[in-house]
Design a protein around this motif. Structure first.
Motif, PDB file in Angstrom:
ATOM      1  N   LEU A 177      19.577   5.530  -1.318  1.00  0.00           N
ATOM      2  CA  LEU A 177      18.433   6.344  -1.690  1.00  0.00           C
ATOM      3  C   LEU A 177      17.958   5.915  -3.068  1.00  0.00           C
ATOM      4  N   PHE A 178      16.659   5.628  -3.163  1.00  0.00           N
ATOM      5  CA  PHE A 178      16.037   5.208  -4.411  1.00  0.00           C
ATOM      6  C   PHE A 178      14.912   6.157  -4.781  1.00  0.00           C
ATOM      7  N   ARG A 179      14.669   6.284  -6.073  1.00  0.00           N
ATOM      8  CA  ARG A 179      13.479   6.960  -6.587  1.00  0.00           C
ATOM      9  C   ARG A 179      12.607   5.875  -7.205  1.00  0.00           C
ATOM     10  N   LEU A 180      11.435   5.675  -6.616  1.00  0.00           N
ATOM     11  CA  LEU A 180      10.524   4.655  -7.136  1.00  0.00           C
ATOM     12  C   LEU A 180       9.961   5.111  -8.470  1.00  0.00           C
ATOM     13  N   ARG A 181       9.955   4.216  -9.439  1.00  0.00           N
ATOM     14  CA  ARG A 181       9.359   4.551 -10.741  1.00  0.00           C
ATOM     15  C   ARG A 181       7.846   4.694 -10.612  1.00  0.00           C
ATOM     16  N   ASP A 182       7.266   3.900  -9.714  1.00  0.00           N
ATOM     17  CA  ASP A 182       5.827   3.950  -9.473  1.00  0.00           C
ATOM     18  C   ASP A 182       5.619   4.008  -7.958  1.00  0.00           C
ATOM     19  N   PRO A 183       5.129   5.148  -7.435  1.00  0.00           N
ATOM     20  CA  PRO A 183       4.921   5.244  -5.984  1.00  0.00           C
ATOM     21  C   PRO A 183       4.004   4.155  -5.423  1.00  0.00           C
ATOM     22  N   ALA A 184       3.228   3.488  -6.264  1.00  0.00           N
ATOM     23  CA  ALA A 184       2.386   2.374  -5.802  1.00  0.00           C
ATOM     24  C   ALA A 184       3.242   1.217  -5.266  1.00  0.00           C
ATOM     25  N   SER A 185       4.532   1.203  -5.593  1.00  0.00           N
ATOM     26  CA  SER A 185       5.438   0.181  -5.054  1.00  0.00           C
ATOM     27  C   SER A 185       5.479   0.226  -3.534  1.00  0.00           C
ATOM     28  N   LEU A 186       5.138   1.379  -2.963  1.00  0.00           N
ATOM     29  CA  LEU A 186       5.119   1.471  -1.503  1.00  0.00           C
ATOM     30  C   LEU A 186       4.146   0.462  -0.901  1.00  0.00           C
ATOM     31  N   GLY A 187       3.136   0.039  -1.651  1.00  0.00           N
ATOM     32  CA  GLY A 187       2.189  -0.968  -1.165  1.00  0.00           C
ATOM     33  C   GLY A 187       2.857  -2.299  -0.868  1.00  0.00           C
ATOM     34  N   TRP A 188       3.620  -2.840  -1.829  1.00  0.00           N
ATOM     35  CA  TRP A 188       4.278  -4.121  -1.568  1.00  0.00           C
ATOM     36  C   TRP A 188       5.419  -3.954  -0.567  1.00  0.00           C
ATOM     37  N   LEU A 189       6.038  -2.771  -0.554  1.00  0.00           N
ATOM     38  CA  LEU A 189       7.086  -2.518   0.438  1.00  0.00           C
ATOM     39  C   LEU A 189       6.494  -2.497   1.851  1.00  0.00           C
ATOM     40  N   ASP A 190       5.332  -1.881   2.022  1.00  0.00           N
ATOM     41  CA  ASP A 190       4.667  -1.889   3.331  1.00  0.00           C
ATOM     42  C   ASP A 190       4.398  -3.320   3.787  1.00  0.00           C
ATOM     43  N   VAL A 191       3.929  -4.154   2.871  1.00  0.00           N
ATOM     44  CA  VAL A 191       3.663  -5.553   3.215  1.00  0.00           C
ATOM     45  C   VAL A 191       4.961  -6.252   3.600  1.00  0.00           C
ATOM     46  N   TYR A 192       6.025  -6.046   2.833  1.00  0.00           N
ATOM     47  CA  TYR A 192       7.324  -6.655   3.130  1.00  0.00           C
ATOM     48  C   TYR A 192       7.807  -6.237   4.517  1.00  0.00           C
ATOM     49  N   GLU A 193       7.607  -4.976   4.865  1.00  0.00           N
ATOM     50  CA  GLU A 193       8.069  -4.452   6.152  1.00  0.00           C
ATOM     51  C   GLU A 193       7.090  -4.738   7.289  1.00  0.00           C
ATOM     52  N   GLY A 194       5.987  -5.416   6.983  1.00  0.00           N
ATOM     53  CA  GLY A 194       5.050  -5.811   8.017  1.00  0.00           C
ATOM     54  C   GLY A 194       4.162  -4.691   8.526  1.00  0.00           C
ATOM     55  N   CYS A 195       4.007  -3.638   7.733  1.00  0.00           N
ATOM     56  CA  CYS A 195       3.141  -2.536   8.159  1.00  0.00           C
ATOM     57  C   CYS A 195       2.084  -2.232   7.111  1.00  0.00           C
ATOM     58  N   ASP A 217      -3.253  -4.901   6.155  1.00  0.00           N
ATOM     59  CA  ASP A 217      -3.765  -6.160   6.694  1.00  0.00           C
ATOM     60  C   ASP A 217      -2.862  -6.784   7.756  1.00  0.00           C
ATOM     61  N   ASP A 218      -1.739  -6.158   8.047  1.00  0.00           N
ATOM     62  CA  ASP A 218      -0.821  -6.698   9.047  1.00  0.00           C
ATOM     63  C   ASP A 218      -1.330  -6.397  10.453  1.00  0.00           C
ATOM     64  N   PRO A 219      -1.162  -7.361  11.384  1.00  0.00           N
ATOM     65  CA  PRO A 219      -1.648  -7.143  12.750  1.00  0.00           C
ATOM     66  C   PRO A 219      -0.877  -6.031  13.463  1.00  0.00           C
ATOM     67  N   LEU A 220      -1.584  -5.345  14.326  1.00  0.00           N
ATOM     68  CA  LEU A 220      -0.981  -4.285  15.140  1.00  0.00           C
ATOM     69  C   LEU A 220      -0.455  -4.894  16.428  1.00  0.00           C
ATOM     70  N   PRO A 221       0.552  -4.338  17.062  1.00  0.00           N
ATOM     71  CA  PRO A 221       1.300  -3.168  16.586  1.00  0.00           C
ATOM     72  C   PRO A 221       2.354  -3.595  15.571  1.00  0.00           C
ATOM     73  N   HIS A 222       2.557  -2.784  14.563  1.00  0.00           N
ATOM     74  CA  HIS A 222       3.559  -3.053  13.540  1.00  0.00           C
ATOM     75  C   HIS A 222       4.962  -2.881  14.107  1.00  0.00           C
ATOM     76  N   GLU A 223       5.892  -3.694  13.598  1.00  0.00           N
ATOM     77  CA  GLU A 223       7.300  -3.497  13.970  1.00  0.00           C
ATOM     78  C   GLU A 223       7.818  -2.180  13.414  1.00  0.00           C
ATOM     79  N   TYR A 224       7.382  -1.837  12.221  1.00  0.00           N
ATOM     80  CA  TYR A 224       7.889  -0.650  11.536  1.00  0.00           C
ATOM     81  C   TYR A 224       6.759   0.307  11.209  1.00  0.00           C
TER      82      TYR A 224
END
Length: 151
Positions: A62-80, A83-90
């Motif tokens: 469990l992590f607490r993000l210092r900046d919730p905007a980090s979810l943007g690069w995490l979404d890209v990393y997770e393929g969701c 701009d990622d094509p549908l359907p997303h894996e995650y």
């Protein structure tokens, strides 16, 4: 309502991973500690997928993000990412996790496709499942999934 700054990770982003994105997460977030969620863990290939379920427990961090905007690069990393094509894996959803006997609502990336062909990971801990002995033997914790899967 989920506090968006809390993130539960269970695979390649776990604390101590040599993965570059795990190291980025460690630098941009505060590690709260080990945590668990109700669910089942599967091996996709060299990365895992979790499916929330009343049966089973998945171990992660469990992590607490210092900046919730980090979810943007995490979404890209997770393929969701947007701009990622549908359907997303995650899909990033709110889950309930337990850390130190306290329940938290946190964001987590859960599997968003059929389970057919995925191997269930008995014990629900990716780090243990990925431990391969010096002979290259597959860990005993990875069992072949039988039957048909659903999301």
């Amino acid at each position: 309502m989920c506090e968006p700054a809390l993130l539960f990770v269970y695979g390649t982003l776990r604390r101590g991973s040599v993965n570059a994105m795990a190291q980025r997460l460690a630098s941009e977030a505060e590690w709260i500690g080990p945590a668990t969620m109700a669910g089942r863990l599967y091996a996709v290939s060299d990365y895992p997928a979790v499916v929330p379920s009343a049966e089973g427990v998945v171990t992660g961090d469990l992590f607490r993000l210092r900046d919730p905007a980090s979810l943007g690069w995490l979404d890209v990393y997770e393929g969701c990412g947007a701009d990622d094509p549908l359907p997303h894996e995650y899909a990033r959803i709110e889950v309930r996790v337990t850390h130190d006997r306290t329940v938290y609502d946190a964001q987590a990336y859960v599997w968003n496709r059929p389970l057919k062909g995925l191997r269930a990971i008995d014990g629900g801990d990716w780090l243990i499942a990925m431990h391969v002995d010096q002979n290259g033997a597959r860990p005993r914790s990875m069992a072949r999934r039988r039957g048909h899967g659903a999301r």
